[in-house]
Design a protein around this motif. Structure first.
Motif, PDB file in Angstrom:
ATOM      1  N   ARG A  30      -7.272  -0.149  -8.165  1.00 46.89           N
ATOM      2  CA  ARG A  30      -7.774   1.198  -8.343  1.00 46.89           C
ATOM      3  C   ARG A  30      -8.278   1.336  -9.773  1.00 46.89           C
ATOM      4  NH1 ARG A  30      -3.250   5.405 -10.177  1.00 46.89           N
ATOM      5  NH2 ARG A  30      -4.868   5.636 -11.765  1.00 46.89           N
ATOM      6  N   PRO A  31      -9.066   2.373 -10.062  1.00 47.47           N
ATOM      7  CA  PRO A  31      -9.484   2.605 -11.446  1.00 47.47           C
ATOM      8  C   PRO A  31      -8.280   2.918 -12.336  1.00 47.47           C
ATOM      9  CG  PRO A  31     -10.812   3.878  -9.902  1.00 47.47           C
ATOM     10  CD  PRO A  31      -9.673   3.311  -9.115  1.00 47.47           C
ATOM     11  N   LEU A  32      -8.430   2.658 -13.613  1.00 47.94           N
ATOM     12  CA  LEU A  32      -7.332   2.919 -14.550  1.00 47.94           C
ATOM     13  C   LEU A  32      -6.907   4.382 -14.499  1.00 47.94           C
ATOM     14  CD1 LEU A  32      -5.490   1.920 -16.860  1.00 47.94           C
ATOM     15  CD2 LEU A  32      -7.315   2.561 -18.451  1.00 47.94           C
ATOM     16  N   LEU A  33      -7.868   5.293 -14.589  1.00 49.57           N
ATOM     17  CA  LEU A  33      -7.571   6.722 -14.605  1.00 49.57           C
ATOM     18  C   LEU A  33      -8.050   7.378 -13.328  1.00 49.57           C
ATOM     19  CD1 LEU A  33      -8.535   7.677 -18.273  1.00 49.57           C
ATOM     20  CD2 LEU A  33      -6.241   7.271 -17.363  1.00 49.57           C
ATOM     21  N   GLY A  34      -7.259   8.287 -12.819  1.00 52.33           N
ATOM     22  CA  GLY A  34      -7.668   9.092 -11.684  1.00 52.33           C
ATOM     23  C   GLY A  34      -8.432  10.315 -12.157  1.00 52.33           C
ATOM     24  N   MET A  40       1.092   7.961 -15.306  1.00 45.26           N
ATOM     25  CA  MET A  40       2.555   7.960 -15.234  1.00 45.26           C
ATOM     26  C   MET A  40       2.986   6.547 -14.860  1.00 45.26           C
ATOM     27  SD  MET A  40       5.483   9.519 -15.317  1.00 45.26           S
ATOM     28  CE  MET A  40       6.887   8.406 -15.235  1.00 45.26           C
ATOM     29  N   LEU A  41       3.521   5.814 -15.833  1.00 45.98           N
ATOM     30  CA  LEU A  41       3.894   4.415 -15.642  1.00 45.98           C
ATOM     31  C   LEU A  41       5.403   4.239 -15.783  1.00 45.98           C
ATOM     32  CD1 LEU A  41       1.115   2.681 -17.801  1.00 45.98           C
ATOM     33  CD2 LEU A  41       1.069   3.164 -15.344  1.00 45.98           C
ATOM     34  N   VAL A  42       5.950   3.304 -15.009  1.00 50.03           N
ATOM     35  CA  VAL A  42       7.363   2.968 -15.082  1.00 50.03           C
ATOM     36  C   VAL A  42       7.498   1.647 -15.839  1.00 50.03           C
ATOM     37  CG1 VAL A  42       9.450   2.470 -13.771  1.00 50.03           C
ATOM     38  CG2 VAL A  42       7.792   4.132 -12.891  1.00 50.03           C
ATOM     39  N   ALA A  43       8.364   1.618 -16.841  1.00 49.56           N
ATOM     40  CA  ALA A  43       8.541   0.424 -17.667  1.00 49.56           C
ATOM     41  C   ALA A  43       9.733  -0.387 -17.181  1.00 49.56           C
ATOM     42  CB  ALA A  43       8.746   0.817 -19.127  1.00 49.56           C
ATOM     43  N   ALA A  44       9.544  -1.709 -17.098  1.00 52.36           N
ATOM     44  CA  ALA A  44      10.626  -2.589 -16.639  1.00 52.36           C
ATOM     45  C   ALA A  44      10.576  -3.930 -17.352  1.00 52.36           C
ATOM     46  CB  ALA A  44      10.537  -2.778 -15.131  1.00 52.36           C
ATOM     47  N   LEU A  71      12.952   0.047  -8.786  1.00 54.24           N
ATOM     48  CA  LEU A  71      11.518   0.029  -9.054  1.00 54.24           C
ATOM     49  C   LEU A  71      10.704   0.383  -7.811  1.00 54.24           C
ATOM     50  CD1 LEU A  71      11.267  -3.086 -11.382  1.00 54.24           C
ATOM     51  CD2 LEU A  71      10.492  -0.775 -11.953  1.00 54.24           C
ATOM     52  N   VAL A  72      11.094  -0.148  -6.669  1.00 53.75           N
ATOM     53  CA  VAL A  72      10.377   0.156  -5.436  1.00 53.75           C
ATOM     54  C   VAL A  72      10.465   1.645  -5.119  1.00 53.75           C
ATOM     55  CG1 VAL A  72      10.390  -0.208  -2.935  1.00 53.75           C
ATOM     56  CG2 VAL A  72      10.523  -2.164  -4.478  1.00 53.75           C
ATOM     57  N   VAL A  73      11.634   2.233  -5.316  1.00 53.52           N
ATOM     58  CA  VAL A  73      11.774   3.682  -5.120  1.00 53.52           C
ATOM     59  C   VAL A  73      10.836   4.433  -6.060  1.00 53.52           C
ATOM     60  CG1 VAL A  73      13.320   5.656  -5.411  1.00 53.52           C
ATOM     61  CG2 VAL A  73      14.137   3.608  -4.246  1.00 53.52           C
ATOM     62  N   ALA A  74      10.840   4.052  -7.345  1.00 53.80           N
ATOM     63  CA  ALA A  74      10.016   4.752  -8.329  1.00 53.80           C
ATOM     64  C   ALA A  74       8.527   4.616  -8.015  1.00 53.80           C
ATOM     65  CB  ALA A  74      10.310   4.216  -9.727  1.00 53.80           C
ATOM     66  N   LEU A  75       8.087   3.406  -7.677  1.00 57.33           N
ATOM     67  CA  LEU A  75       6.665   3.175  -7.423  1.00 57.33           C
ATOM     68  C   LEU A  75       6.178   3.861  -6.158  1.00 57.33           C
ATOM     69  CD1 LEU A  75       6.471  -0.571  -8.458  1.00 57.33           C
ATOM     70  CD2 LEU A  75       5.272   1.318  -9.565  1.00 57.33           C
ATOM     71  N   ASP A  76       7.098   4.163  -5.269  1.00 61.28           N
ATOM     72  CA  ASP A  76       6.725   4.812  -4.008  1.00 61.28           C
ATOM     73  C   ASP A  76       6.621   6.330  -4.127  1.00 61.28           C
ATOM     74  OD1 ASP A  76       6.081   4.393  -1.224  1.00 61.28           O
ATOM     75  OD2 ASP A  76       8.002   5.329  -0.721  1.00 61.28           O
ATOM     76  N   ARG A  77       7.022   6.874  -5.280  1.00 62.74           N
ATOM     77  CA  ARG A  77       6.991   8.331  -5.425  1.00 62.74           C
ATOM     78  C   ARG A  77       5.557   8.809  -5.691  1.00 62.74           C
ATOM     79  NH1 ARG A  77      10.399  10.161  -2.662  1.00 62.74           N
ATOM     80  NH2 ARG A  77      10.100  12.200  -3.656  1.00 62.74           N
ATOM     81  N   PRO A  78       5.162   9.935  -5.104  1.00 61.86           N
ATOM     82  CA  PRO A  78       3.816  10.478  -5.346  1.00 61.86           C
ATOM     83  C   PRO A  78       3.606  10.759  -6.830  1.00 61.86           C
ATOM     84  CG  PRO A  78       4.898  11.614  -3.522  1.00 61.86           C
ATOM     85  CD  PRO A  78       5.940  10.762  -4.158  1.00 61.86           C
ATOM     86  N   GLY A  79       2.434  10.393  -7.313  1.00 60.26           N
ATOM     87  CA  GLY A  79       2.092  10.663  -8.708  1.00 60.26           C
ATOM     88  C   GLY A  79       2.432   9.564  -9.677  1.00 60.26           C
ATOM     89  N   VAL A  80       3.127   8.515  -9.216  1.00 63.09           N
ATOM     90  CA  VAL A  80       3.418   7.368 -10.084  1.00 63.09           C
ATOM     91  C   VAL A  80       2.227   6.423 -10.024  1.00 63.09           C
ATOM     92  CG1 VAL A  80       4.900   5.363 -10.456  1.00 63.09           C
ATOM     93  CG2 VAL A  80       5.904   7.574  -9.847  1.00 63.09           C
ATOM     94  N   ASP A  81       1.643   6.146 -11.182  1.00 63.48           N
ATOM     95  CA  ASP A  81       0.412   5.352 -11.220  1.00 63.48           C
ATOM     96  C   ASP A  81       0.650   3.857 -11.252  1.00 63.48           C
ATOM     97  OD1 ASP A  81      -1.828   7.398 -11.469  1.00 63.48           O
ATOM     98  OD2 ASP A  81      -0.508   8.041 -13.087  1.00 63.48           O
ATOM     99  N   ASP A 100       0.175  -2.575  -4.556  1.00 60.69           N
ATOM    100  CA  ASP A 100      -1.133  -2.139  -4.060  1.00 60.69           C
ATOM    101  C   ASP A 100      -1.456  -0.748  -4.593  1.00 60.69           C
ATOM    102  OD1 ASP A 100      -1.722  -4.403  -2.645  1.00 60.69           O
ATOM    103  OD2 ASP A 100      -0.998  -3.640  -0.714  1.00 60.69           O
ATOM    104  N   ASP A 101      -2.704  -0.581  -5.039  1.00 62.77           N
ATOM    105  CA  ASP A 101      -3.198   0.706  -5.534  1.00 62.77           C
ATOM    106  C   ASP A 101      -2.404   1.204  -6.743  1.00 62.77           C
ATOM    107  OD1 ASP A 101      -5.167   0.939  -3.425  1.00 62.77           O
ATOM    108  OD2 ASP A 101      -3.508   1.429  -2.088  1.00 62.77           O
ATOM    109  N   LYS A 102      -1.825   0.280  -7.504  1.00 61.54           N
ATOM    110  CA  LYS A 102      -1.078   0.636  -8.700  1.00 61.54           C
ATOM    111  C   LYS A 102      -1.714   0.016  -9.940  1.00 61.54           C
ATOM    112  CE  LYS A 102       2.131   2.890  -6.502  1.00 61.54           C
ATOM    113  NZ  LYS A 102       2.184   4.372  -6.619  1.00 61.54           N
ATOM    114  N   ILE A 103      -1.557   0.704 -11.064  1.00 66.63           N
ATOM    115  CA  ILE A 103      -1.922   0.137 -12.353  1.00 66.63           C
ATOM    116  C   ILE A 103      -0.814  -0.820 -12.772  1.00 66.63           C
ATOM    117  CG2 ILE A 103      -2.339   0.657 -14.786  1.00 66.63           C
ATOM    118  CD1 ILE A 103      -4.580   1.494 -12.810  1.00 66.63           C
TER     119      ILE A 103
END
Length: 299
Positions: A30-34, A40-44, A71-81, A100-103
Motif C-alpha cells: 500500500r502507499p506509505l500514507l493514506g 500508526m505503527l507498532v514497534a517490535a 503483534l497479530v492482535v495489534a496489526l489486525d486492529r482498524p487504523g493500525v498502519d 498484507d496491506d501494512k507499512i
C-alpha cells in the motif's frame, strides 16, 4: 490471544527458508500514507538489542510466541498502519500472513546492546538498505544516540548518515531516532529536556547526502512545540518505556499530535504489554488519538 501455527513457521524455517522471500514477494503493498496523511505503527525491535523488559518484568518480551500473538492482535486492529521490527520478527509475521496491506519498517542497528560497555557504538547488525528495498519494505529505522563523551558515537553517526543516503537512493523512508545521551552510574540515560531533543533533531536532520526521505522518531517531552519548531521533517512520536497511568500517557500524546509536523505514533511495549492485558483496547485508544487529530485537521 489468537492461536498461531508456530510449528509451521519452525518447519518452514528449517526446511524451506526460501518461503520467507516468497512471502515478501507476494505481500500486498500500500502507499506509505493514506488519505489522512497519518501513520500508526507498532514497534517490535526491542528484543534484538537485548531489551526484553516491560515495567518490572525483566523478560516480558522473551516468549516469541506470546510476542507474535500480541503483534497479530495489534496489526489486525482498524487504523493500525504497520510495524517496525528486526528481520527475525518481520519474517515470522510474513510467514503468518500478517503484513498484507501494512507499512513495514526494518530496524537496522541493534548492536548497541542494552547495558553493554559498547552500547553507544551502535553497530548496524540487522537490516541494510539493499535488503529493505529487495524485500519490498517501506523504510529503515536507526537508533542514533549521541554522547559527546563516548568515542563510539562518531561511528554510529557515520553509519547512520550512510544508511540515510542508501535508503534515499532506494526512495524509501529513513527513520532516524536521535537522542542526546550520557552515562549515569555506568548506565546510558537519554536527556529528555527540550533543549537536548532540539539539539539531537538538528544533528539527525543533517545526516546523509539528502534529507528528502528522512523522517524523525522523537520522544514526547515537555515543550514539544519548541522541539517541533526545530525541523520541517515529518516526525512520529515514540511511546518509550511504559510508565505512569495510561491516561496521562495518552494526554501527552494527544497534545503532541496536534503540533505541526507530527504525523503519528510508533509505539511498542506500552501497547503490546498494557497494564490491564487488553492489547486490542490499548491499540484502539492510541489509534483514536492519531485518527482523531486527522479528523480535527479535516474539519
Amino acid at each position: 490471544m489468537p492461536e498461531l501455527n508456530l510449528d509451521r513457521i519452525r518447519d518452514l524455517r528449517a526446511g524451506r527458508p526460501e518461503a520467507i522471500a516468497e512471502a515478501a514477494a507476494a505481500r500486498r503493498r500500500r502507499p506509505l500514507l493514506g488519505p489522512d496523511g497519518r501513520l500508526m505503527l507498532v514497534a517490535a525491535d526491542h528484543p534484538a538489542r537485548g531489551a526484553l523488559g516491560v515495567r518490572a518484568v525483566t523478560d516480558a518480551m522473551g516468549d516469541r510466541g506470546d510476542l507474535l500473538r500480541r503483534l497479530v492482535v495489534a496489526l489486525d486492529r482498524p487504523g493500525v498502519d504497520g510495524v517496525l521490527g528486526t528481520p527475525d520478527i518481520l519474517e515470522d509475521l510474513l510467514l503468518l500472513g500478517a503484513l498484507d496491506d501494512k507499512i513495514v519498517i526494518g530496524s537496522m542497528n541493534r548492536g548497541g546492546l542494552q547495558g553493554a560497555a559498547f552500547e553507544l557504538d551502535d553497530r548496524f547488525t540487522a537490516y541494510d538498505a539493499a535488503t529493505i528495498a529487495a524485500m519490498g519494505f517501506d523504510g529503515g529505522k536507526m537508533l542514533t544516540r549521541i554522547d559527546p563523551a563516548d568515542p563510539g558515537t562518531v561511528a554510529t553517526l557515520e553509519a547512520s548518515g550512510r544508511a540515510v543516503s542508501e535508503l534515499a537512493a532506494h526512495k524509501v523512508m529513513a527513520m532516524v531516532e536521535p537522542f542526546l545521551a550520557g552515562r549515569v552510574d555506568g548506565r546510558v540515560v537519554n536527556d529528555l529536556s527540550a533543549a537536548a531533543v532540539v539539539r539531537s533533531v538538528a544533528i539527525a536532520g543533517g545526516l546523509g547526502v539528502t534529507s528528502a526521505y528522512t523522517w524523525l522518531k522523537l520522544p514526547v517531552v515537555e515543550d514539544m512545540a519548541t522541539v517541533m519548531a526545530a525541523t520541517t521533517l515529518p516526525s512520529l512520536l515514540l511511546g518509550g518505556d511504559p510508565a505512569g497511568h495510561p491516561d496521562e500517557t495518552y494526554a501527552r500524546w494527544r497534545a503532541a499530535l496536534a503540533l505541526p509536523g507530527v504525523r503519528g505514533l510508533v509505539v511498542g511495549r506500552a501497547l503490546l504489554y498494557p497494564q490491564d492485558g487488553d492489547v486490542a483496547g490499548a491499540v484502539d485508544a492510541a489509534v483514536s488519538l492519531v485518527r482523531a487529530e486527522s479528523r480535527a485537521e479535516a474539519a
